[in-house]
Structure formats: C-alpha cells, structure tokens
Motif scaffolding. Sequence first.
Motif, PDB file in Angstrom:
ATOM      1  N   ALA A 192       0.831  -1.201   0.000  1.00 51.55           N
ATOM      2  CA  ALA A 192       0.000   0.000   0.000  1.00 51.55           C
ATOM      3  C   ALA A 192       0.872   1.261   0.000  1.00 51.55           C
ATOM      4  O   ALA A 192       0.571   2.223  -0.713  1.00 51.55           O
ATOM      5  CB  ALA A 192      -0.935   0.008   1.206  1.00 51.55           C
ATOM      6  N   ARG A 245      -4.628  -0.130   5.537  1.00 49.79           N
ATOM      7  CA  ARG A 245      -3.846   0.112   4.325  1.00 49.79           C
ATOM      8  C   ARG A 245      -4.068   1.523   3.785  1.00 49.79           C
ATOM      9  O   ARG A 245      -3.209   2.072   3.112  1.00 49.79           O
ATOM     10  CB  ARG A 245      -4.174  -0.925   3.252  1.00 49.79           C
ATOM     11  CG  ARG A 245      -3.715  -2.331   3.645  1.00 49.79           C
ATOM     12  CD  ARG A 245      -4.170  -3.355   2.663  1.00 49.79           C
ATOM     13  NE  ARG A 245      -5.633  -3.447   2.722  1.00 49.79           N
ATOM     14  CZ  ARG A 245      -6.356  -4.236   1.939  1.00 49.79           C
ATOM     15  NH1 ARG A 245      -5.780  -4.988   1.041  1.00 49.79           N
ATOM     16  NH2 ARG A 245      -7.676  -4.249   2.062  1.00 49.79           N
ATOM     17  N   TRP A 294      -1.201   3.921   2.542  1.00 47.50           N
ATOM     18  CA  TRP A 294      -1.235   4.444   1.177  1.00 47.50           C
ATOM     19  C   TRP A 294      -1.052   5.962   1.191  1.00 47.50           C
ATOM     20  O   TRP A 294      -0.269   6.505   0.416  1.00 47.50           O
ATOM     21  CB  TRP A 294      -2.558   4.069   0.512  1.00 47.50           C
ATOM     22  CG  TRP A 294      -2.620   4.366  -0.949  1.00 47.50           C
ATOM     23  CD1 TRP A 294      -2.330   3.506  -1.969  1.00 47.50           C
ATOM     24  CD2 TRP A 294      -3.014   5.601  -1.576  1.00 47.50           C
ATOM     25  NE1 TRP A 294      -2.517   4.130  -3.174  1.00 47.50           N
ATOM     26  CE2 TRP A 294      -2.930   5.425  -2.963  1.00 47.50           C
ATOM     27  CE3 TRP A 294      -3.419   6.833  -1.084  1.00 47.50           C
ATOM     28  CZ2 TRP A 294      -3.249   6.425  -3.870  1.00 47.50           C
ATOM     29  CZ3 TRP A 294      -3.728   7.837  -1.986  1.00 47.50           C
ATOM     30  CH2 TRP A 294      -3.635   7.635  -3.356  1.00 47.50           C
TER      31      TRP A 294
END
Length: 53
Positions: free
Chosen positions: A10, A35, A39
């Motif tokens: 991610a 995630r 990210w």
Amino acid sequence: MGPRQQLVRAITEGQQAGRDRQPVTACPYAADDLRRSAWVRGYTAGRREADKH
C-alpha cells in the motif's frame, strides 16, 4: 500475502500515485482499512519527491 506485506504494498502504491500526481481520492482502500493510512503516507512521500524535481 501477510499483513506487513500488504502495508508495504500500500505504501509503494501510494508513492507511485503521488509521483504520478494522481488525486489523493484515487486511494483504493476504505476509510476503516489500515492500508489506507499506509497508502496516504506513501502518497505524501511520493508527492514530496515529485515536487523536488
């Protein structure tokens, strides 16, 4: 793929999105998914990297 690998992936995906100057709304993960924060962290790093060049 284990949880750690998923977070690393991610981050990497986010970095690429940031370098490509995609909108932050391009994040494919839901708000309650860990995630997503990984990210966004990668995205921020990618944008900073892109802004240097």
